[in-house]
Design a protein around this motif. Structure first.
Motif, short mmCIF file in Angstrom:
data_model
loop_
_atom_site.label_atom_id
_atom_site.label_comp_id
_atom_site.label_asym_id
_atom_site.label_seq_id
_atom_site.Cartn_x
_atom_site.Cartn_y
_atom_site.Cartn_z
N UNK A 119 11.13 8.01 -2.73
CA UNK A 119 10.12 8.32 -2.04
C UNK A 119 10.54 9.38 -0.78
N UNK A 120 11.92 9.72 -0.62
CA UNK A 120 12.20 10.41 0.42
C UNK A 120 12.32 12.02 -0.20
N UNK A 121 11.82 12.22 -1.40
CA UNK A 121 11.79 13.48 -1.82
C UNK A 121 10.44 14.04 -1.65
N UNK A 122 10.16 15.32 -1.11
CA UNK A 122 9.12 15.85 -0.68
C UNK A 122 7.59 15.64 -1.40
N UNK A 123 7.60 15.97 -2.63
CA UNK A 123 6.31 15.58 -3.37
C UNK A 123 6.27 14.33 -4.06
N UNK A 124 7.36 13.98 -4.56
CA UNK A 124 7.48 12.49 -5.34
C UNK A 124 7.23 11.42 -4.16
N UNK A 125 7.52 11.66 -3.10
CA UNK A 125 7.64 10.71 -2.22
C UNK A 125 6.27 10.23 -1.79
N UNK A 131 1.23 5.18 -4.59
CA UNK A 131 1.31 3.84 -5.58
C UNK A 131 1.41 2.55 -4.84
N UNK A 132 2.44 2.61 -4.10
CA UNK A 132 2.73 1.60 -3.45
C UNK A 132 1.54 0.76 -2.64
N UNK A 133 0.95 1.87 -1.91
CA UNK A 133 -0.29 1.48 -1.18
C UNK A 133 -1.18 0.71 -1.75
N UNK A 134 -1.63 1.26 -2.95
CA UNK A 134 -2.59 0.92 -4.09
C UNK A 134 -2.16 -0.55 -4.85
N UNK A 135 -0.91 -0.22 -4.95
CA UNK A 135 -0.61 -1.71 -5.71
C UNK A 135 -0.21 -2.79 -4.98
N UNK A 136 0.07 -2.54 -3.81
CA UNK A 136 0.22 -3.80 -2.67
C UNK A 136 -0.87 -4.94 -2.53
#
Length: 141
Positions: A119-125, A131-136
């Motif tokens: 998640x520290x990579x620009x686009x992939x992050x 995804x984390x936000x939607x899955x939480x």
């Protein structure tokens, strides 16, 4: 001090100038597995660690807990470093360690959440954070 404690101590004091001490604690054909690597042999294992030290500064493995039973054990740790490419890194993980009949490490498997690095990579992050936000779990406060 048992073999797991010795190995944990070596990892927690690891530096570029003492990587070769791991040759005394690992078997010649040691297997290393983590979310990004699967390799075998002391030269490859130490080479991977050497590369980590070249790409990061202020590397530290802080061992919090260890548990050994028979010829296997677990280390619970926090990894901290500053990466030239990714900035500050800090994440927790567990290492599954197995010993051969001579008491040398023959398997070192690191289990940790690689998305904390990705998640520290620009686009992939951005994608991973979404995804984390939607899955939480969404709970009422």
């Amino acid at each position: 001090m048992n073999n797991l404690e010795l190995y944990g101590q070596a990892l927690s004091t690891l530096r570029t100038d003492n990587l070769d001490q791991l040759r005394l604690l690992t078997s010649a054909d040691v297997r290393f597995i983590d979310p990004f690597n699967q390799l075998q042999g002391q030269d490859n294992f130490i080479g991977l660690l050497r590369e980590m030290f070249e790409q990061c500064r202020s590397v530290q493995f802080e061992i919090h807990q260890q548990q050994c039973q028979g010829r296997s054990g677990f280390l619970y740790w926090t990894f901290n470093a500053s990466s030239y490419r990714l900035g500050q890194l800090s994440f927790e993980g567990v290492s599954r360690i197995e010993f051969d009949q001579r008491g040398l490490v023959c398997l070192h498997q690191d289990i940790w959440d690689s998305s904390q690095v990705l998640e520290k990579l620009p686009l992939l992050g951005t994608v991973i954070r979404q995804i984390r936000k939607k899955a939480a779990y969404k709970f009422d406060e």
